[in-house]
Design a protein around this motif. Structure first.
Motif, PDB file in Angstrom:
ATOM      1  N   ALA A  33      63.827  51.267  59.125  1.00 20.64           N
ATOM      2  CA  ALA A  33      62.741  50.310  59.315  1.00 20.64           C
ATOM      3  C   ALA A  33      62.378  50.194  60.791  1.00 20.64           C
ATOM      4  O   ALA A  33      63.216  50.346  61.669  1.00 20.64           O
ATOM      5  CB  ALA A  33      63.139  48.957  58.757  1.00 20.64           C
ATOM      6  N   GLN A  35      60.195  47.609  63.553  1.00 17.42           N
ATOM      7  CA  GLN A  35      59.560  46.309  63.736  1.00 17.42           C
ATOM      8  C   GLN A  35      58.270  46.492  64.505  1.00 17.42           C
ATOM      9  O   GLN A  35      58.214  47.221  65.494  1.00 17.42           O
ATOM     10  CB  GLN A  35      60.493  45.362  64.482  1.00 17.42           C
ATOM     11  CG  GLN A  35      61.696  44.972  63.676  1.00 17.42           C
ATOM     12  CD  GLN A  35      62.569  43.952  64.396  1.00 17.42           C
ATOM     13  OE1 GLN A  35      62.194  43.370  65.393  1.00 17.42           O
ATOM     14  NE2 GLN A  35      63.752  43.741  63.860  1.00 17.42           N
ATOM     15  N   ILE A  48      56.304  42.123  61.466  1.00 14.84           N
ATOM     16  CA  ILE A  48      56.674  42.792  60.218  1.00 14.84           C
ATOM     17  C   ILE A  48      57.728  43.855  60.479  1.00 14.84           C
ATOM     18  O   ILE A  48      57.939  44.294  61.600  1.00 14.84           O
ATOM     19  CB  ILE A  48      55.463  43.453  59.512  1.00 14.84           C
ATOM     20  CG1 ILE A  48      54.868  44.576  60.358  1.00 14.84           C
ATOM     21  CG2 ILE A  48      54.422  42.430  59.130  1.00 14.84           C
ATOM     22  CD1 ILE A  48      53.866  45.442  59.614  1.00 14.84           C
ATOM     23  N   GLU A  49      58.379  44.235  59.407  1.00 14.89           N
ATOM     24  CA  GLU A  49      59.301  45.360  59.404  1.00 14.89           C
ATOM     25  C   GLU A  49      58.721  46.354  58.400  1.00 14.89           C
ATOM     26  O   GLU A  49      58.394  45.971  57.277  1.00 14.89           O
ATOM     27  CB  GLU A  49      60.678  44.871  58.973  1.00 14.89           C
ATOM     28  CG  GLU A  49      61.772  45.875  59.087  1.00 14.89           C
ATOM     29  CD  GLU A  49      63.108  45.226  58.786  1.00 14.89           C
ATOM     30  OE1 GLU A  49      63.859  44.996  59.729  1.00 14.89           O
ATOM     31  OE2 GLU A  49      63.371  44.950  57.607  1.00 14.89           O
ATOM     32  N   CYS A  66      57.224  50.191  52.620  1.00 14.50           N
ATOM     33  CA  CYS A  66      57.813  48.890  52.309  1.00 14.50           C
ATOM     34  C   CYS A  66      57.565  48.018  53.542  1.00 14.50           C
ATOM     35  O   CYS A  66      58.048  48.327  54.632  1.00 14.50           O
ATOM     36  CB  CYS A  66      59.310  49.029  52.041  1.00 14.50           C
ATOM     37  SG  CYS A  66      60.104  47.440  51.760  1.00 14.50           S
ATOM     38  N   ILE A  67      56.784  46.960  53.377  1.00 12.49           N
ATOM     39  CA  ILE A  67      56.432  46.082  54.489  1.00 12.49           C
ATOM     40  C   ILE A  67      56.965  44.690  54.191  1.00 12.49           C
ATOM     41  O   ILE A  67      56.720  44.135  53.118  1.00 12.49           O
ATOM     42  CB  ILE A  67      54.905  46.034  54.694  1.00 12.49           C
ATOM     43  CG1 ILE A  67      54.349  47.432  54.939  1.00 12.49           C
ATOM     44  CG2 ILE A  67      54.550  45.102  55.841  1.00 12.49           C
ATOM     45  CD1 ILE A  67      52.837  47.491  54.981  1.00 12.49           C
ATOM     46  N   ARG A  68      57.688  44.129  55.163  1.00 17.04           N
ATOM     47  CA  ARG A  68      58.276  42.805  54.989  1.00 17.04           C
ATOM     48  C   ARG A  68      57.873  41.903  56.162  1.00 17.04           C
ATOM     49  O   ARG A  68      57.964  42.318  57.324  1.00 17.04           O
ATOM     50  CB  ARG A  68      59.800  42.930  54.933  1.00 17.04           C
ATOM     51  CG  ARG A  68      60.503  41.631  54.785  1.00 17.04           C
ATOM     52  CD  ARG A  68      61.990  41.747  54.741  1.00 17.04           C
ATOM     53  NE  ARG A  68      62.491  43.055  55.092  1.00 17.04           N
ATOM     54  CZ  ARG A  68      63.681  43.500  54.764  1.00 17.04           C
ATOM     55  NH1 ARG A  68      64.489  42.758  54.069  1.00 17.04           N
ATOM     56  NH2 ARG A  68      64.086  44.691  55.146  1.00 17.04           N
ATOM     57  N   ASP A  69      57.468  40.690  55.856  1.00 17.37           N
ATOM     58  CA  ASP A  69      57.123  39.702  56.881  1.00 17.37           C
ATOM     59  C   ASP A  69      58.430  39.165  57.472  1.00 17.37           C
ATOM     60  O   ASP A  69      59.249  38.573  56.771  1.00 17.37           O
ATOM     61  CB  ASP A  69      56.319  38.565  56.247  1.00 17.37           C
ATOM     62  CG  ASP A  69      55.865  37.515  57.249  1.00 17.37           C
ATOM     63  OD1 ASP A  69      56.403  37.466  58.374  1.00 17.37           O
ATOM     64  OD2 ASP A  69      54.968  36.740  56.892  1.00 17.37           O
ATOM     65  N   ILE A  70      58.626  39.398  58.767  1.00 17.51           N
ATOM     66  CA  ILE A  70      59.852  38.933  59.438  1.00 17.51           C
ATOM     67  C   ILE A  70      59.530  37.908  60.525  1.00 17.51           C
ATOM     68  O   ILE A  70      60.282  37.730  61.474  1.00 17.51           O
ATOM     69  CB  ILE A  70      60.650  40.111  60.030  1.00 17.51           C
ATOM     70  CG1 ILE A  70      59.810  40.894  61.040  1.00 17.51           C
ATOM     71  CG2 ILE A  70      61.204  41.008  58.933  1.00 17.51           C
ATOM     72  CD1 ILE A  70      60.628  41.845  61.897  1.00 17.51           C
TER      73      ILE A  70
END
Length: 96
Positions: A33, A35, A48-49, A66-70
């Motif tokens: 991943a 950032q 995001i990651e 795959c995108i994740r709000d961090i």
């Protein structure tokens, strides 16, 4: 449920995805991943990651993202760093 997009240059999205997908030898085993910043629904910028895997389907290359709000994690880490900095200043300037 909201939408989340990586802040990718629309003129060269494949170049960006290819660079992320080639961070490790076999992206099917372990996604590395990265950032960065992205856009949430409504246009606000969020931390995001993003993890990208390159896949071949019907003799054509494609990308699985795959995108994740961090944002919360990013803000918490910034808060810890600021707190550590304040503590360090207090200790360095404390009377002996």
């Amino acid at each position: 449920m909201g939408f989340l997009f990586a802040d990718i240059d629309p003129n060269s999205p494949c170049e960006y995805l290819e660079r992320l997908a080639t961070k490790i030898d076999d992206t099917h085993v372990d996604l590395a991943a990265t950032q960065t910043w992205g856009l949430a629904k409504g246009g606000s910028r969020v931390a995001i990651e993003i993890a990208v895997s390159k896949a071949r389907l019907n003799w054509r290359d494609g990308y699985i993202m795959c995108i994740r709000d961090i944002t919360e994690r990013h803000l918490a880490e910034m808060s810890v760093r600021e707190s550590e900095g304040r503590y360090r200043t207090l200790v360095e300037h404390a009377p002996r």
